[in-house]
Motif scaffolding. Structure first.
Motif, PDB file in Angstrom:
ATOM      1  N   SER A 167       0.838  -1.197   0.000  1.00 14.52           N
ATOM      2  CA  SER A 167       0.000   0.000   0.000  1.00 14.52           C
ATOM      3  C   SER A 167       0.874   1.248   0.000  1.00 14.52           C
ATOM      4  O   SER A 167       2.008   1.235   0.500  1.00 14.52           O
ATOM      5  N   PRO A 168       0.383   2.366  -0.534  1.00 14.38           N
ATOM      6  CA  PRO A 168       1.146   3.624  -0.476  1.00 14.38           C
ATOM      7  C   PRO A 168       1.473   4.038   0.953  1.00 14.38           C
ATOM      8  O   PRO A 168       2.550   4.589   1.210  1.00 14.38           O
ATOM      9  N   GLU A 169       0.551   3.775   1.896  1.00 15.18           N
ATOM     10  CA  GLU A 169       0.788   4.151   3.293  1.00 15.18           C
ATOM     11  C   GLU A 169       1.990   3.402   3.856  1.00 15.18           C
ATOM     12  O   GLU A 169       2.838   3.985   4.555  1.00 15.18           O
ATOM     13  N   PHE A 170       2.068   2.100   3.575  1.00 19.53           N
ATOM     14  CA  PHE A 170       3.205   1.318   4.063  1.00 19.53           C
ATOM     15  C   PHE A 170       4.501   1.822   3.437  1.00 19.53           C
ATOM     16  O   PHE A 170       5.510   2.017   4.135  1.00 19.53           O
ATOM     17  N   LEU A 171       4.497   2.067   2.138  1.00 22.60           N
ATOM     18  CA  LEU A 171       5.722   2.473   1.450  1.00 22.60           C
ATOM     19  C   LEU A 171       6.197   3.851   1.887  1.00 22.60           C
ATOM     20  O   LEU A 171       7.406   4.141   1.851  1.00 22.60           O
ATOM     21  N   SER A 172       5.281   4.710   2.314  1.00 20.49           N
ATOM     22  CA  SER A 172       5.667   6.060   2.732  1.00 20.49           C
ATOM     23  C   SER A 172       6.523   6.048   3.990  1.00 20.49           C
ATOM     24  O   SER A 172       7.215   7.028   4.280  1.00 20.49           O
ATOM     25  N   GLN A 173       6.506   4.928   4.715  1.00 18.48           N
ATOM     26  CA  GLN A 173       7.275   4.823   5.961  1.00 18.48           C
ATOM     27  C   GLN A 173       8.530   3.967   5.793  1.00 18.48           C
ATOM     28  O   GLN A 173       9.192   3.649   6.782  1.00 18.48           O
ATOM     29  N   GLN A 174       8.846   3.575   4.552  1.00 20.68           N
ATOM     30  CA  GLN A 174       9.971   2.684   4.305  1.00 20.68           C
ATOM     31  C   GLN A 174      11.009   3.350   3.409  1.00 20.68           C
ATOM     32  O   GLN A 174      10.745   4.352   2.757  1.00 20.68           O
ATOM     33  N   LYS A 175      12.178   2.736   3.385  1.00 15.73           N
ATOM     34  CA  LYS A 175      13.182   3.143   2.413  1.00 15.73           C
ATOM     35  C   LYS A 175      12.701   2.761   1.012  1.00 15.73           C
ATOM     36  O   LYS A 175      11.966   1.787   0.847  1.00 15.73           O
ATOM     37  N   PRO A 176      13.123   3.487  -0.009  1.00  9.53           N
ATOM     38  CA  PRO A 176      12.703   3.138  -1.375  1.00  9.53           C
ATOM     39  C   PRO A 176      13.165   1.730  -1.755  1.00  9.53           C
ATOM     40  O   PRO A 176      14.264   1.297  -1.399  1.00  9.53           O
ATOM     41  N   VAL A 177      12.315   1.006  -2.465  1.00 10.14           N
ATOM     42  CA  VAL A 177      12.668  -0.324  -2.972  1.00 10.14           C
ATOM     43  C   VAL A 177      13.211  -0.133  -4.382  1.00 10.14           C
ATOM     44  O   VAL A 177      12.455   0.098  -5.339  1.00 10.14           O
ATOM     45  N   LEU A 178      14.522  -0.245  -4.520  1.00 11.02           N
ATOM     46  CA  LEU A 178      15.176  -0.023  -5.806  1.00 11.02           C
ATOM     47  C   LEU A 178      15.515  -1.327  -6.524  1.00 11.02           C
ATOM     48  O   LEU A 178      15.740  -1.327  -7.737  1.00 11.02           O
ATOM     49  N   HIS A 179      15.571  -2.413  -5.755  1.00  9.04           N
ATOM     50  CA  HIS A 179      15.950  -3.715  -6.305  1.00  9.04           C
ATOM     51  C   HIS A 179      15.254  -4.788  -5.478  1.00  9.04           C
ATOM     52  O   HIS A 179      14.996  -4.586  -4.278  1.00  9.04           O
ATOM     53  N   PRO A 180      14.923  -5.956  -6.068  1.00  4.41           N
ATOM     54  CA  PRO A 180      14.284  -7.016  -5.281  1.00  4.41           C
ATOM     55  C   PRO A 180      15.029  -7.392  -4.013  1.00  4.41           C
ATOM     56  O   PRO A 180      14.402  -7.769  -3.011  1.00  4.41           O
ATOM     57  N   ASN A 181      16.346  -7.284  -4.020  1.00  8.33           N
ATOM     58  CA  ASN A 181      17.109  -7.628  -2.810  1.00  8.33           C
ATOM     59  C   ASN A 181      16.746  -6.744  -1.620  1.00  8.33           C
ATOM     60  O   ASN A 181      16.936  -7.141  -0.461  1.00  8.33           O
ATOM     61  N   ASP A 182      16.227  -5.542  -1.887  1.00 13.22           N
ATOM     62  CA  ASP A 182      15.830  -4.644  -0.797  1.00 13.22           C
ATOM     63  C   ASP A 182      14.674  -5.222   0.018  1.00 13.22           C
ATOM     64  O   ASP A 182      14.465  -4.833   1.176  1.00 13.22           O
ATOM     65  N   LEU A 183      13.911  -6.153  -0.568  1.00 15.23           N
ATOM     66  CA  LEU A 183      12.754  -6.723   0.129  1.00 15.23           C
ATOM     67  C   LEU A 183      13.167  -7.569   1.325  1.00 15.23           C
ATOM     68  O   LEU A 183      12.381  -7.764   2.255  1.00 15.23           O
ATOM     69  N   GLY A 184      14.392  -8.070   1.305  1.00 12.81           N
ATOM     70  CA  GLY A 184      14.861  -8.914   2.400  1.00 12.81           C
ATOM     71  C   GLY A 184      14.924  -8.195   3.728  1.00 12.81           C
ATOM     72  O   GLY A 184      14.947  -8.842   4.784  1.00 12.81           O
ATOM     73  N   GLU A 185      14.942  -6.863   3.717  1.00  7.71           N
ATOM     74  CA  GLU A 185      15.025  -6.083   4.945  1.00  7.71           C
ATOM     75  C   GLU A 185      13.668  -5.523   5.373  1.00  7.71           C
ATOM     76  O   GLU A 185      13.588  -4.762   6.335  1.00  7.71           O
ATOM     77  N   MET A 186      12.604  -5.904   4.677  1.00  6.06           N
ATOM     78  CA  MET A 186      11.285  -5.308   4.935  1.00  6.06           C
ATOM     79  C   MET A 186      10.312  -6.361   5.434  1.00  6.06           C
ATOM     80  O   MET A 186      10.587  -7.576   5.367  1.00  6.06           O
ATOM     81  N   ASN A 187       9.172  -5.897   5.950  1.00  4.03           N
ATOM     82  CA  ASN A 187       8.162  -6.817   6.459  1.00  4.03           C
ATOM     83  C   ASN A 187       7.352  -7.376   5.290  1.00  4.03           C
ATOM     84  O   ASN A 187       6.592  -6.661   4.638  1.00  4.03           O
ATOM     85  N   CYS A 188       7.516  -8.679   5.024  1.00  2.00           N
ATOM     86  CA  CYS A 188       6.846  -9.331   3.906  1.00  2.00           C
ATOM     87  C   CYS A 188       5.749 -10.260   4.430  1.00  2.00           C
ATOM     88  O   CYS A 188       5.954 -11.014   5.383  1.00  2.00           O
TER      89      CYS A 188
END
Length: 301
Positions: A167-188
């Protein structure tokens, strides 16, 4: 040759059981047994080995039934075509599909189908378990998977694609996702199914497939719940296009890493219509398969 007896023998082969064929036909097992015995006497061969514990097709029976099955199918199709000039398909049509696919795709199409075939009663059994068609007396199953294997006959309804979304709300509180590897540090948000919980796979034309380990504080066994959790801003999810296309268009969800194909299982997946056997396929099943092939892809746009 008695065509009805041949159909019963084909059902016995499909169910691997006298009792199973009797349940499908709603007749007494002794009647099925007598019919098979009479057919064997007419043919002069044994179609089945029968013991108190199991039933198997003989080599001669397999060769014979395999050869006659397409002929019976053609006879049924010709009869259905002839009847189609005078009447409509009728009876109870038992279908199974996943809860999410039934809710998002099948149910919205039912008014159109029932308007075309008012004498058909649809018994839609929504379940995320792969119900056994023979054991549960189901005419047609819709499965989301790579190309099916096994004895069931399959027809592709549409190719599916998966997307990583949040959701846009969730992404507004996170670092930008520039590459799929960035997902490993986020709540999935993950499916609570073996093989789907700990990594997602990505690929692009300029690089081979690679896995990204994922982690998160929620597991879901249902795609509808997973979608709702993503829409409410709990985390990032991987979901099928047919389930979230409306959310992407409205902006309720945002696709991440859109240049990559992604999957939690296999890349080449589709929605398949599965049914037990080409032979003895009722007209009500045929018209539903044809209807879904015409409408399912359009409904998911």
């Amino acid at each position: 040759m008695d065509i009805g007896a041949l159909k019963i023998a084909l059902l016995v082969r499909t169910h691997a059981s006298i009792a199973g064929a009797a349940r499908a036909l709603n007749i007494d097992p002794s009647s099925v047994s007598r019919t098979v015995a009479g057919l064997e006497a007419d043919l002069g061969i044994r179609l089945f080995h029968r013991t108190t514990r199991r039933l198997t097709v003989t080599e001669e029976g397999q060769a014979y039934l395999t050869r006659v099955a397409p002929l019976i199918e053609e006879l049924d199709a010709a009869q259905d075509d002839a009847r189609g000039l005078r009447g409509q398909p009728s009876g109870v049509l038992r279908i199974t599909a996943s809860v999410a696919f039934a809710y998002r795709v099948i149910v919205p199409l039912l008014p159109e189908f029932l308007a075309q075939y008012p004498d058909v009663t649809v018994d839609l059994q929504s379940s995320d378990a792969n119900l056994d068609l023979i054991e549960n007396g189901i005419d047609l199953a819709i499965r989301l998977a790579p190309a099916p294997k096994g004895d069931l006959v399959s027809t592709r309804l549409m190719t599916t694609r998966y997307r990583v979304v949040a959701s846009p709300e969730f992404l507004s509180q996170q670092k930008p996702v520039l590459h799929p590897n960035d997902l490993g540090e986020m709540n999935c948000l993950r499916f609570a199914l073996p093989g789907l919980q700990h990594s997602w796979t990505f690929r692009r034309s300029d690089c081979p497939p690679f896995e990204v380990p994922v982690q998160g504080n929620c597991l879901f066994s249902n795609a509808l719940a997973l979608r709702h959790a993503a829409c409410t801003g709990i985390g990032i999810a991987i979901l099928a296009d047919w389930l979230i296309d409306d959310d992407l268009r409205s902006g309720q969800l945002v696709a991440l890493c859109p240049d990559y194909d992604c999957t939690a299982s296999a890349f080449e997946t589709a929605a398949w219509a599965l049914y037990p056997n080409r032979s003895y396929l009722p007209q009500k099943v045929r018209v539903m398969i044809d209807f879904l092939r015409r409408t399912v892809h359009a409904s998911s746009r």
